[in-house]
Scaffold this motif. Structure first.
Motif, short mmCIF file in Angstrom:
data_model
loop_
_atom_site.label_atom_id
_atom_site.label_comp_id
_atom_site.label_asym_id
_atom_site.label_seq_id
_atom_site.Cartn_x
_atom_site.Cartn_y
_atom_site.Cartn_z
N ASP A 61 0.83 -1.21 0.00
CA ASP A 61 0.00 0.00 0.00
C ASP A 61 0.87 1.25 0.00
O ASP A 61 1.92 1.30 0.66
CB ASP A 61 -0.90 0.02 1.23
N HIS A 62 0.43 2.27 -0.75
CA HIS A 62 1.05 3.60 -0.82
C HIS A 62 2.33 3.65 -1.64
O HIS A 62 2.87 4.74 -1.85
CB HIS A 62 1.35 4.16 0.59
N VAL A 63 2.87 2.50 -2.09
CA VAL A 63 4.12 2.50 -2.86
C VAL A 63 3.80 2.73 -4.33
O VAL A 63 3.05 1.98 -4.95
CB VAL A 63 4.89 1.17 -2.69
N GLN A 64 4.39 3.78 -4.91
CA GLN A 64 4.16 4.12 -6.31
C GLN A 64 5.30 3.67 -7.22
O GLN A 64 5.07 3.32 -8.37
CB GLN A 64 3.98 5.64 -6.47
N GLU A 65 6.50 3.71 -6.70
CA GLU A 65 7.66 3.41 -7.55
C GLU A 65 8.82 2.94 -6.67
O GLU A 65 8.96 3.37 -5.51
CB GLU A 65 8.07 4.65 -8.35
N VAL A 66 9.64 2.05 -7.23
CA VAL A 66 10.87 1.60 -6.56
C VAL A 66 12.01 1.75 -7.57
O VAL A 66 11.96 1.18 -8.66
CB VAL A 66 10.76 0.13 -6.10
N HIS A 67 13.00 2.53 -7.21
CA HIS A 67 14.14 2.69 -8.11
C HIS A 67 15.44 2.67 -7.32
O HIS A 67 15.44 2.64 -6.08
CB HIS A 67 14.03 3.96 -8.95
N ASP A 68 16.55 2.66 -8.04
CA ASP A 68 17.88 2.52 -7.40
C ASP A 68 17.88 1.34 -6.44
O ASP A 68 18.37 1.44 -5.30
CB ASP A 68 18.28 3.80 -6.66
N LEU A 69 17.34 0.22 -6.90
CA LEU A 69 17.28 -1.00 -6.09
C LEU A 69 18.58 -1.78 -6.25
O LEU A 69 18.94 -2.16 -7.36
CB LEU A 69 16.09 -1.85 -6.53
N HIS A 70 19.28 -1.98 -5.16
CA HIS A 70 20.56 -2.68 -5.19
C HIS A 70 20.61 -3.71 -4.06
O HIS A 70 20.10 -3.47 -2.96
CB HIS A 70 21.74 -1.70 -5.00
N ALA A 71 21.22 -4.84 -4.35
CA ALA A 71 21.44 -5.86 -3.32
C ALA A 71 22.81 -6.47 -3.54
O ALA A 71 23.27 -6.64 -4.67
CB ALA A 71 20.36 -6.94 -3.40
N SER A 72 23.47 -6.79 -2.45
CA SER A 72 24.80 -7.40 -2.54
C SER A 72 25.03 -8.25 -1.29
O SER A 72 24.16 -8.35 -0.42
CB SER A 72 25.89 -6.33 -2.67
N THR A 73 26.21 -8.84 -1.22
CA THR A 73 26.56 -9.69 -0.07
C THR A 73 27.84 -9.15 0.55
O THR A 73 28.86 -9.03 -0.13
CB THR A 73 26.77 -11.15 -0.51
N VAL A 74 27.78 -8.84 1.83
CA VAL A 74 28.97 -8.37 2.54
C VAL A 74 29.91 -9.54 2.83
O VAL A 74 31.11 -9.48 2.61
CB VAL A 74 28.59 -7.65 3.84
N ALA A 75 29.34 -10.62 3.32
CA ALA A 75 30.08 -11.84 3.64
C ALA A 75 29.06 -12.97 3.71
O ALA A 75 27.87 -12.76 3.51
CB ALA A 75 30.83 -11.69 4.96
#
Length: 316
Positions: A240-254
Protein backbone atom coordinates in the motif's frame (compact mmCIF):
# COMPACT_ATOMS: atom_id res chain seq x y z
CA UNK A 1 15.98 5.05 11.80
CA UNK A 2 15.87 1.34 12.59
CA UNK A 3 18.54 -0.11 14.83
CA UNK A 4 19.50 -3.78 14.55
CA UNK A 5 20.80 -5.02 17.88
CA UNK A 6 23.12 -7.94 17.27
CA UNK A 7 24.32 -8.15 20.81
CA UNK A 8 22.74 -9.90 23.78
CA UNK A 9 22.73 -9.49 27.51
CA UNK A 10 25.17 -11.60 29.44
CA UNK A 11 22.32 -12.95 31.61
CA UNK A 12 20.29 -14.10 28.58
CA UNK A 13 20.14 -17.95 28.64
CA UNK A 14 19.87 -18.08 24.85
CA UNK A 15 22.95 -15.91 24.57
CA UNK A 16 24.89 -18.17 26.94
CA UNK A 17 23.86 -21.22 24.95
CA UNK A 18 24.90 -19.57 21.69
CA UNK A 19 28.25 -18.56 23.18
CA UNK A 20 28.83 -22.12 24.36
CA UNK A 21 28.10 -23.48 20.87
CA UNK A 22 30.41 -20.89 19.33
CA UNK A 23 33.24 -21.90 21.69
CA UNK A 24 32.63 -25.56 20.83
CA UNK A 25 32.78 -24.83 17.10
CA UNK A 26 35.97 -22.82 17.50
CA UNK A 27 37.57 -25.62 19.50
CA UNK A 28 36.67 -28.18 16.82
CA UNK A 29 37.98 -25.92 14.07
CA UNK A 30 41.21 -25.28 15.98
CA UNK A 31 41.82 -29.02 16.40
CA UNK A 32 41.05 -29.73 12.74
CA UNK A 33 43.29 -26.86 11.62
CA UNK A 34 46.20 -28.07 13.77
CA UNK A 35 45.85 -31.61 12.44
CA UNK A 36 45.69 -30.38 8.84
CA UNK A 37 48.84 -28.30 9.28
CA UNK A 38 50.56 -31.41 10.62
CA UNK A 39 49.34 -33.36 7.57
CA UNK A 40 50.73 -30.66 5.26
CA UNK A 41 54.17 -30.90 6.87
CA UNK A 42 54.16 -34.70 6.66
CA UNK A 43 53.05 -34.67 3.03
CA UNK A 44 55.62 -32.04 2.06
CA UNK A 45 58.40 -34.17 3.59
CA UNK A 46 56.93 -37.24 1.93
CA UNK A 47 56.83 -35.55 -1.49
CA UNK A 48 60.50 -34.60 -1.13
CA UNK A 49 61.52 -38.10 -0.02
CA UNK A 50 59.48 -40.09 -2.55
CA UNK A 51 59.51 -37.75 -5.54
CA UNK A 52 55.73 -38.19 -5.83
CA UNK A 53 53.80 -35.57 -7.81
CA UNK A 54 50.52 -36.86 -6.36
CA UNK A 55 51.75 -36.35 -2.79
CA UNK A 56 53.11 -32.89 -3.63
CA UNK A 57 49.79 -31.89 -5.19
CA UNK A 58 47.87 -33.23 -2.22
CA UNK A 59 50.21 -31.39 0.17
CA UNK A 60 49.49 -28.03 -1.45
CA UNK A 61 45.82 -28.96 -1.63
CA UNK A 62 45.90 -29.60 2.12
CA UNK A 63 47.77 -26.32 2.62
CA UNK A 64 44.99 -24.34 0.94
CA UNK A 65 42.43 -26.17 3.06
CA UNK A 66 44.38 -25.38 6.22
CA UNK A 67 44.11 -21.73 5.18
CA UNK A 68 40.36 -22.24 4.81
CA UNK A 69 40.13 -23.84 8.25
CA UNK A 70 42.17 -21.00 9.71
CA UNK A 71 39.83 -18.45 8.13
CA UNK A 72 36.81 -20.37 9.47
CA UNK A 73 38.41 -20.28 12.92
CA UNK A 74 39.05 -16.54 12.70
CA UNK A 75 35.56 -15.93 11.33
CA UNK A 76 34.03 -17.88 14.23
CA UNK A 77 35.74 -15.45 16.59
CA UNK A 78 35.11 -12.25 14.63
CA UNK A 79 31.54 -12.76 13.47
CA UNK A 80 30.13 -11.64 16.83
CA UNK A 81 32.61 -8.78 17.37
CA UNK A 82 30.99 -5.36 17.37
CA UNK A 83 31.60 -3.07 14.40
CA UNK A 84 33.36 0.29 14.82
CA UNK A 85 33.01 3.68 13.17
CA UNK A 86 35.93 2.77 10.88
CA UNK A 87 35.13 -0.91 10.34
CA UNK A 88 31.37 -0.76 9.88
CA UNK A 89 31.14 -4.48 9.02
CA UNK A 90 34.01 -5.52 11.28
CA UNK A 91 36.26 -8.12 9.63
CA UNK A 92 33.47 -10.08 7.95
CA UNK A 93 35.06 -9.80 4.50
CA UNK A 94 38.29 -11.47 5.61
CA UNK A 95 36.75 -14.78 4.54
CA UNK A 96 36.15 -13.43 1.01
CA UNK A 97 39.74 -12.27 0.59
CA UNK A 98 41.02 -15.56 1.97
CA UNK A 99 38.68 -17.43 -0.36
CA UNK A 100 40.13 -15.54 -3.32
CA UNK A 101 43.65 -16.46 -2.17
CA UNK A 102 42.64 -20.09 -1.76
CA UNK A 103 41.04 -20.23 -5.18
CA UNK A 104 44.04 -18.67 -6.89
CA UNK A 105 46.46 -21.04 -5.18
CA UNK A 106 44.26 -24.07 -5.87
CA UNK A 107 43.93 -23.17 -9.55
CA UNK A 108 47.68 -22.71 -9.92
CA UNK A 109 48.40 -26.03 -8.22
CA UNK A 110 45.75 -27.81 -10.26
CA UNK A 111 47.11 -26.52 -13.56
CA UNK A 112 50.70 -27.38 -12.55
CA UNK A 113 49.68 -30.89 -11.49
CA UNK A 114 47.78 -31.41 -14.75
CA UNK A 115 50.67 -30.26 -16.97
CA UNK A 116 53.35 -32.10 -14.96
CA UNK A 117 51.19 -35.21 -14.67
CA UNK A 118 50.66 -35.41 -18.43
CA UNK A 119 54.42 -35.09 -18.93
CA UNK A 120 55.14 -37.85 -16.42
CA UNK A 121 52.80 -40.28 -18.17
CA UNK A 122 55.38 -40.70 -20.92
CA UNK A 123 58.50 -40.37 -18.75
CA UNK A 124 57.65 -41.36 -15.16
CA UNK A 125 60.35 -41.06 -12.50
CA UNK A 126 60.95 -43.90 -10.06
CA UNK A 127 58.71 -43.52 -7.02
CA UNK A 128 59.46 -44.96 -3.56
CA UNK A 129 56.15 -46.76 -3.27
CA UNK A 130 56.44 -48.05 0.30
CA UNK A 131 57.31 -44.62 1.65
CA UNK A 132 54.55 -43.15 -0.50
CA UNK A 133 52.03 -45.54 1.03
CA UNK A 134 53.20 -44.66 4.54
CA UNK A 135 52.93 -40.90 3.99
CA UNK A 136 49.57 -41.33 2.27
CA UNK A 137 48.32 -43.31 5.26
CA UNK A 138 49.57 -40.61 7.63
CA UNK A 139 47.64 -38.02 5.65
CA UNK A 140 44.47 -40.12 5.52
CA UNK A 141 44.66 -40.83 9.25
CA UNK A 142 44.91 -37.11 10.01
CA UNK A 143 42.03 -36.36 7.67
CA UNK A 144 39.80 -39.02 9.26
CA UNK A 145 40.53 -37.69 12.76
CA UNK A 146 39.65 -34.17 11.60
CA UNK A 147 36.41 -35.44 10.05
CA UNK A 148 35.45 -37.12 13.32
CA UNK A 149 36.17 -33.89 15.21
CA UNK A 150 34.06 -31.80 12.81
CA UNK A 151 31.28 -34.33 12.12
CA UNK A 152 28.87 -33.46 14.92
CA UNK A 153 28.97 -29.72 14.16
CA UNK A 154 29.04 -29.84 10.37
CA UNK A 155 25.39 -28.70 10.05
CA UNK A 156 25.70 -25.81 12.50
CA UNK A 157 26.62 -23.06 10.01
CA UNK A 158 28.31 -22.34 6.70
CA UNK A 159 31.81 -22.22 8.21
CA UNK A 160 31.48 -25.66 9.78
CA UNK A 161 30.00 -27.20 6.61
CA UNK A 162 32.76 -25.71 4.47
CA UNK A 163 35.44 -26.96 6.87
CA UNK A 164 33.98 -30.47 6.82
CA UNK A 165 33.90 -30.51 3.00
CA UNK A 166 37.48 -29.23 2.79
CA UNK A 167 38.78 -32.04 5.01
CA UNK A 168 36.68 -34.56 3.03
CA UNK A 169 38.40 -33.40 -0.17
CA UNK A 170 41.78 -33.81 1.54
CA UNK A 171 40.86 -37.34 2.56
CA UNK A 172 40.00 -38.22 -1.04
CA UNK A 173 43.38 -36.87 -2.13
CA UNK A 174 45.20 -38.95 0.46
CA UNK A 175 43.23 -42.00 -0.63
CA UNK A 176 44.29 -41.40 -4.25
CA UNK A 177 47.93 -41.24 -3.13
CA UNK A 178 47.61 -44.57 -1.30
CA UNK A 179 45.95 -46.24 -4.29
CA UNK A 180 48.81 -45.05 -6.51
CA UNK A 181 51.36 -46.45 -4.05
CA UNK A 182 49.62 -49.85 -3.98
CA UNK A 183 49.44 -49.97 -7.80
CA UNK A 184 53.13 -49.15 -8.14
CA UNK A 185 54.00 -51.70 -5.44
CA UNK A 186 51.96 -54.53 -6.97
CA UNK A 187 52.38 -53.88 -10.70
CA UNK A 188 55.44 -51.67 -11.04
CA UNK A 189 53.43 -49.23 -13.16
CA UNK A 190 55.14 -45.94 -12.22
CA UNK A 191 52.61 -43.86 -14.15
CA UNK A 192 50.11 -44.51 -11.35
CA UNK A 193 51.57 -41.56 -9.45
CA UNK A 194 50.93 -39.23 -12.39
CA UNK A 195 47.40 -40.59 -12.79
CA UNK A 196 46.73 -39.95 -9.09
CA UNK A 197 48.07 -36.40 -9.49
CA UNK A 198 45.75 -35.87 -12.46
CA UNK A 199 42.83 -37.22 -10.40
CA UNK A 200 43.59 -34.78 -7.59
CA UNK A 201 43.90 -31.96 -10.15
CA UNK A 202 40.50 -32.94 -11.54
CA UNK A 203 39.18 -32.72 -7.99
CA UNK A 204 40.57 -29.27 -7.17
CA UNK A 205 40.37 -27.32 -10.46
CA UNK A 206 36.54 -27.25 -10.62
CA UNK A 207 36.46 -26.38 -6.92
CA UNK A 208 38.95 -23.53 -7.51
CA UNK A 209 36.89 -22.16 -10.40
CA UNK A 210 33.71 -22.35 -8.32
CA UNK A 211 35.40 -20.56 -5.42
CA UNK A 212 36.75 -17.89 -7.78
CA UNK A 213 33.28 -17.34 -9.19
CA UNK A 214 31.66 -17.07 -5.77
CA UNK A 215 34.26 -14.67 -4.36
CA UNK A 216 34.08 -12.58 -7.55
CA UNK A 217 30.29 -12.32 -7.14
CA UNK A 218 30.77 -10.88 -3.66
CA UNK A 219 33.62 -8.51 -4.57
CA UNK A 220 31.77 -7.24 -7.65
CA UNK A 221 28.66 -6.79 -5.48
CA UNK A 222 26.34 -8.95 -7.57
CA UNK A 223 22.90 -9.64 -6.12
CA UNK A 224 22.88 -12.58 -3.69
CA UNK A 225 22.37 -15.88 -5.47
CA UNK A 226 18.71 -16.90 -5.26
CA UNK A 227 17.40 -13.34 -4.86
CA UNK A 228 15.55 -12.05 -7.96
CA UNK A 229 15.47 -8.26 -7.70
CA UNK A 230 12.63 -7.98 -10.21
CA UNK A 231 10.51 -10.14 -7.91
CA UNK A 232 11.60 -8.02 -4.96
CA UNK A 233 10.62 -4.85 -6.83
CA UNK A 234 7.22 -6.30 -7.80
CA UNK A 235 6.49 -7.36 -4.22
CA UNK A 236 7.48 -3.95 -2.86
CA UNK A 237 5.28 -2.22 -5.45
CA UNK A 238 2.35 -4.34 -4.27
CA UNK A 239 2.52 -2.72 -0.81
CA UNK A 240 0.00 0.00 0.00
CA UNK A 241 1.05 3.60 -0.82
CA UNK A 242 4.12 2.50 -2.86
CA UNK A 243 4.16 4.12 -6.31
CA UNK A 244 7.66 3.41 -7.55
CA UNK A 245 10.87 1.60 -6.56
CA UNK A 246 14.14 2.69 -8.11
CA UNK A 247 17.88 2.52 -7.40
CA UNK A 248 17.28 -1.00 -6.09
CA UNK A 249 20.56 -2.68 -5.19
CA UNK A 250 21.44 -5.86 -3.32
CA UNK A 251 24.80 -7.40 -2.54
CA UNK A 252 26.56 -9.69 -0.07
CA UNK A 253 28.97 -8.37 2.54
CA UNK A 254 30.08 -11.84 3.64
CA UNK A 255 28.66 -15.32 4.04
CA UNK A 256 25.13 -15.10 5.40
CA UNK A 257 25.10 -11.28 5.32
CA UNK A 258 23.06 -9.98 2.34
CA UNK A 259 22.11 -6.30 2.21
CA UNK A 260 19.59 -4.36 0.13
CA UNK A 261 18.83 -0.69 -0.49
CA UNK A 262 16.31 1.24 -2.58
CA UNK A 263 14.58 4.56 -3.14
CA UNK A 264 10.84 4.10 -2.62
CA UNK A 265 8.35 6.68 -3.88
CA UNK A 266 5.21 6.92 -1.72
CA UNK A 267 1.90 8.72 -2.15
CA UNK A 268 2.31 12.35 -1.14
CA UNK A 269 -0.64 11.90 1.19
CA UNK A 270 1.32 9.25 3.12
CA UNK A 271 3.67 11.93 4.43
CA UNK A 272 0.73 13.99 5.63
CA UNK A 273 -1.28 11.16 7.13
CA UNK A 274 1.59 9.64 9.11
CA UNK A 275 1.62 6.21 7.44
CA UNK A 276 5.35 6.36 6.61
CA UNK A 277 6.55 4.33 9.66
CA UNK A 278 4.00 1.60 8.99
CA UNK A 279 4.95 1.42 5.30
CA UNK A 280 8.65 1.26 6.14
CA UNK A 281 7.99 -1.58 8.58
CA UNK A 282 6.09 -3.54 5.92
CA UNK A 283 8.87 -3.04 3.38
CA UNK A 284 11.53 -4.26 5.81
CA UNK A 285 9.39 -7.27 6.73
CA UNK A 286 8.86 -7.96 3.03
CA UNK A 287 12.57 -8.40 2.22
CA UNK A 288 13.32 -10.15 5.52
CA UNK A 289 10.60 -12.79 5.39
CA UNK A 290 8.97 -13.14 1.97
CA UNK A 291 11.88 -14.46 -0.11
CA UNK A 292 14.12 -17.53 0.13
CA UNK A 293 17.10 -15.23 0.80
CA UNK A 294 16.22 -13.37 4.00
CA UNK A 295 17.69 -9.85 3.98
CA UNK A 296 17.78 -8.49 7.51
CA UNK A 297 19.93 -5.47 6.64
CA UNK A 298 17.80 -3.16 4.50
CA UNK A 299 18.04 0.58 3.85
CA UNK A 300 15.09 2.31 2.19
CA UNK A 301 14.88 6.00 1.33
CA UNK A 302 11.20 6.94 1.36
CA UNK A 303 10.43 9.99 -0.75
CA UNK A 304 7.45 11.88 -2.18
CA UNK A 305 6.88 12.21 -5.90
CA UNK A 306 8.15 15.80 -5.88
CA UNK A 307 11.64 14.66 -4.79
CA UNK A 308 11.71 11.57 -6.98
CA UNK A 309 10.88 13.63 -10.08
CA UNK A 310 14.09 15.62 -9.68
CA UNK A 311 16.38 12.58 -9.42
CA UNK A 312 18.25 10.77 -12.13
CA UNK A 313 17.05 7.20 -11.72
CA UNK A 314 19.55 4.39 -11.94
CA UNK A 315 17.51 1.24 -12.28
CA UNK A 316 19.02 -1.97 -10.88
Amino acid sequence: MHHHDHGARADDPASSETAARTRSHRRRLAIACAITVGVVLAQAIGAWVTGSLALLTDAVHSLTDSIGLGVALVAAGLMHRAATSQRTWGFRRVEILAGLLQATLLLGVGIYAAVEGIGRLSAPPAILHIELLIFGAVGLTGNVISLLVLASGRKANFNMRAAFLEVTADALGSLAVMVAAVVIWTTGWQQADAVAALAIAALIIPRALLLLRETARVLLEFAPRGLDLEQVRAHMLAQDHVQEVHDLHASTVATGLPVISAHVVLDDACFRDGCVPETLSRLKTCVAEHFDVAVEHSTFQLEPRSIAAGETHTHA
